[in-house]
Design a protein around this motif. Structure first.
Motif, short mmCIF file in Angstrom:
data_model
loop_
_atom_site.label_atom_id
_atom_site.label_comp_id
_atom_site.label_asym_id
_atom_site.label_seq_id
_atom_site.Cartn_x
_atom_site.Cartn_y
_atom_site.Cartn_z
N VAL A 250 -17.06 32.82 0.14
CA VAL A 250 -16.92 31.38 0.00
C VAL A 250 -17.83 30.66 0.99
N ASP A 251 -18.17 29.42 0.68
CA ASP A 251 -18.94 28.57 1.58
C ASP A 251 -18.78 27.13 1.12
N LYS A 252 -19.31 26.18 1.87
CA LYS A 252 -19.28 24.78 1.49
C LYS A 252 -20.49 24.06 2.05
N ASN A 253 -20.87 22.94 1.40
CA ASN A 253 -21.77 21.98 1.98
C ASN A 253 -21.01 20.66 2.09
N THR A 254 -21.68 19.53 2.25
CA THR A 254 -20.95 18.29 2.43
C THR A 254 -20.39 17.74 1.12
N LEU A 255 -20.80 18.29 -0.02
CA LEU A 255 -20.37 17.76 -1.31
C LEU A 255 -19.42 18.67 -2.07
N ALA A 256 -19.43 19.96 -1.79
CA ALA A 256 -18.66 20.87 -2.65
C ALA A 256 -18.34 22.17 -1.91
N TYR A 257 -17.39 22.91 -2.48
CA TYR A 257 -17.09 24.27 -2.08
C TYR A 257 -17.74 25.22 -3.08
N PHE A 258 -18.09 26.40 -2.60
CA PHE A 258 -18.72 27.41 -3.44
C PHE A 258 -17.98 28.74 -3.24
N GLU A 259 -17.96 29.55 -4.29
CA GLU A 259 -17.42 30.89 -4.13
C GLU A 259 -18.12 31.84 -5.11
N ILE A 260 -18.19 33.10 -4.70
CA ILE A 260 -18.63 34.17 -5.58
C ILE A 260 -17.41 35.00 -5.92
N LYS A 261 -17.19 35.18 -7.22
CA LYS A 261 -16.06 35.96 -7.70
C LYS A 261 -16.49 36.69 -8.96
N ALA A 262 -16.28 38.00 -8.97
CA ALA A 262 -16.66 38.84 -10.11
C ALA A 262 -18.13 38.63 -10.47
N ASN A 263 -18.98 38.58 -9.43
CA ASN A 263 -20.43 38.42 -9.60
C ASN A 263 -20.80 37.14 -10.35
N LYS A 264 -19.99 36.11 -10.20
CA LYS A 264 -20.31 34.80 -10.74
C LYS A 264 -20.14 33.76 -9.63
N LEU A 265 -20.95 32.71 -9.70
CA LEU A 265 -20.90 31.66 -8.70
C LEU A 265 -20.12 30.47 -9.24
N TYR A 266 -19.13 30.01 -8.48
CA TYR A 266 -18.29 28.88 -8.88
C TYR A 266 -18.47 27.71 -7.91
N LEU A 267 -18.35 26.52 -8.44
CA LEU A 267 -18.48 25.32 -7.62
C LEU A 267 -17.22 24.47 -7.78
N TYR A 268 -16.75 23.92 -6.66
CA TYR A 268 -15.57 23.07 -6.64
C TYR A 268 -15.94 21.75 -5.96
N SER A 269 -15.65 20.64 -6.57
CA SER A 269 -15.98 19.36 -5.95
C SER A 269 -14.99 19.05 -4.83
N LEU A 270 -15.47 18.36 -3.80
CA LEU A 270 -14.59 17.96 -2.72
C LEU A 270 -13.58 16.93 -3.18
N GLU A 271 -13.97 16.08 -4.13
CA GLU A 271 -13.04 15.08 -4.64
C GLU A 271 -11.82 15.73 -5.26
N LYS A 272 -12.06 16.76 -6.07
CA LYS A 272 -10.95 17.47 -6.70
C LYS A 272 -10.11 18.18 -5.65
N ASN A 273 -10.79 18.72 -4.64
CA ASN A 273 -10.06 19.53 -3.68
C ASN A 273 -9.21 18.69 -2.73
N ARG A 274 -9.49 17.38 -2.65
CA ARG A 274 -8.67 16.53 -1.79
C ARG A 274 -7.22 16.51 -2.23
N GLU A 275 -7.01 16.65 -3.54
CA GLU A 275 -5.64 16.71 -4.04
C GLU A 275 -4.94 17.94 -3.48
N LEU A 276 -5.65 19.06 -3.43
CA LEU A 276 -5.10 20.27 -2.84
C LEU A 276 -4.90 20.11 -1.35
N ASP A 277 -5.88 19.47 -0.68
CA ASP A 277 -5.86 19.32 0.77
C ASP A 277 -4.60 18.58 1.23
#
Length: 300
Positions: A250-277
């Motif tokens: 996993v990693d992040k920049n100022t706009l999104a979170y990133f992850e590698i899972k099952a040899n695929k790259l996924y992107l998560y927006s920070l706006e969406k993740n604020r609900e989780l936060d």
């Protein structure tokens, strides 16, 4: 009459500009929230040891298998690649014009530019004992953990002078990363984050799982693990702000979170993740967020 028309034109122009700015903002927000797919072939992320994302949408893949460090743009096009002879630890890509890489094996620090061309090398072998970990504070200064002398050294690598040296007889077993900020020393192992003063006084300790590296964002210190991102601020509790139990990297920049899972790259927006936060407790009790807002980056 002419004055009224001029005022009308100015008001119409002003309203139009506000509407245009709103449309641009909404388009940007929609793009981010929709998690626009970024093409990156699964072969490119296979066997990745670590992954980084800068604020320009570029993705960096480090593979310990062949000691390669590769940079791709947001369209999946290769921008640069380094083939290294020994393992290196990439510190950060937050400044893509000068990316620092440290090698304990080679006892040196490399700096590479936006195309991964080497622009400077700092050799520690002639001046120090055995450097266990190095942290680049800025474009002039390094902090070095000298394991042989048990000292923390503040070093200006531009003019090759030692600024300060502090006795630092900490346990370096399983050491993963080092960060120095506002006269506090952050030590990361696979199982702990510890914070010391420059006088070797421990002021904080927290258990974690599979710690990998630090990332600093203003006053917050982020701990990147295999499958989570943990946030800490001095005199505050740690808080897990991103988590997926199935993630490999996993990693992040100022706009999104990133992850590698099952040899695929996924992107998560920070706006969406604020609900989780808002739902995550400081005690780190959190469930996977995969089903709620992730979308795979196209790997076809």
């Amino acid at each position: 009459m002419k004055l009224l028309l001029n005022n009308f034109d100015k008001k119409w122009y002003s309203n139009s500009m506000v509407k245009l700015q709103s449309i641009i903002f909404l388009f940007f927000f929609w793009s981010l929230s929709a998690q626009k797919a970024l093409p990156l072939d699964s072969i490119k992320v296979k066997d990745a040891q670590d992954m980084f994302a800068d604020d320009y949408g570029n993705v960096y893949i480090y593979k310990n298998k062949d000691f390669s460090f590769t940079k791709y743009d947001s369209l999946g096009k290769q921008i640069g690649k380094m083939m290294l002879t020994v393992p290196y630890k990439v510190q950060s890509v937050q400044n893509p014009l000068s990316v620092p890489l440290f090698s304990e094996n080679a006892q040196e620090m490399k700096f590479v530019d936006q195309n991964l061309n080497e622009i400077q090398k700092v050799d520690f072998k002639q001046k120090f004992g055995f450097i266990r970990m190095a942290y680049t504070e800025d474009l002039q200064q390094l902090w070095l953990l000298d394991d042989s002398m048990k000292r923390l050294i503040q070093y200006n690598f531009r003019n090759e002078t030692i600024i300060n040296s502090y006795p630092f007889d900490a346990s370096f077993d399983d050491l993963m990363d080092l960060l120095v900020y506002e006269n506090k020393v952050y030590i990361l192992t696979r199982k702990h984050i510890r914070v010391y003063t420059l006088k070797f006084e421990k002021i904080f300790e927290e258990s974690i799982d599979n710690g990998k590296r630090f990332r600093r964002e203003n006053e917050f210190i982020l701990v990147i693990t295999n499958n989570s991102i943990i946030r800490y601020r001095l005199n505050d509790k740690v808080k897990k702000i991103f988590y997926d139990q199935d993630a490999q990297i996993v990693d992040k920049n100022t706009l999104a979170y990133f992850e590698i899972k099952a040899n695929k790259l996924y992107l998560y927006s920070l706006e969406k993740n604020r609900e989780l936060d808002q739902q995550i407790e400081p005690e780190l009790e959190v469930k996977s967020t995969e089903e709620s807002y992730h979308k795979p980056i196209n790997t076809n």
